[in-house]
Write a protein that holds these residues in place. Structure first.
Motif: not given
Length: 147
Positions: A93-102
């Motif tokens: 879910t985090s990978m879809k909804q949050s900025d995991v690239y920052i």
């Protein structure tokens, strides 16, 4: 060693540790429910004001995915996804909804809010180790005038 494994050493030095994630409060709550026992507070910065205000950057999606794929193929990273289903769901879910690239970083401030040290991660593998953070903490505590 991971930061959570070193927390007693930070407590011995009277150092407060906390983490900030580029996520909404609901995501932080889900994370804390799935990953119990986090030994420091976790705060959300969904608008990334703190991240961008402190000069952090977002890594291009393709570059980060290529790094993750290469690390998986070469065996540098194992078990990239948690085995626990609840934790796995939160990560997905985090990978879809949050900025995991920052990219993250490490900041040391004294009790007056004065910046003592800063490190911005250039990539996931550039993250400061707990051991190095302890060394820096000891250095800056030694610099503190004794009363």
């Amino acid at each position: 060693m991971q930061l959570h494994e070193q927390m007693d050493k930070f407590h011995e030095r009277d150092v407060r540790v906390f983490a900030v994630a580029p996520a909404k409060p609901e995501m932080i709550s889900s994370f804390l429910q799935a990953f119990t026992g986090l030994p420091f507070p976790l705060y959300g910065d969904p608008d990334k004001e703190a991240f961008y205000g402190l000069g952090h950057v977002t890594m291009p999606k393709g570059k980060l995915l290529a790094k993750a794929a290469w690390a998986g193929v070469t065996g540098q990273v194992k078990n990239i996804m948690p085995k626990d289903q609840k934790q796995r769901d939160v990560v997905m879910t985090s990978m879809k909804q949050s900025d995991v690239y920052i990219q993250g970083g490490t900041w040391l401030f004294n009790e007056d809010g004065e910046l003592l040290f800063e490190h911005r991660d250039a990539s996931p593998e550039d993250h400061l180790s707990a051991e190095r953070l302890l060394q820096l903490t000891d250095y800056y505590l030694a610099e503190k005038p004794q009363s």
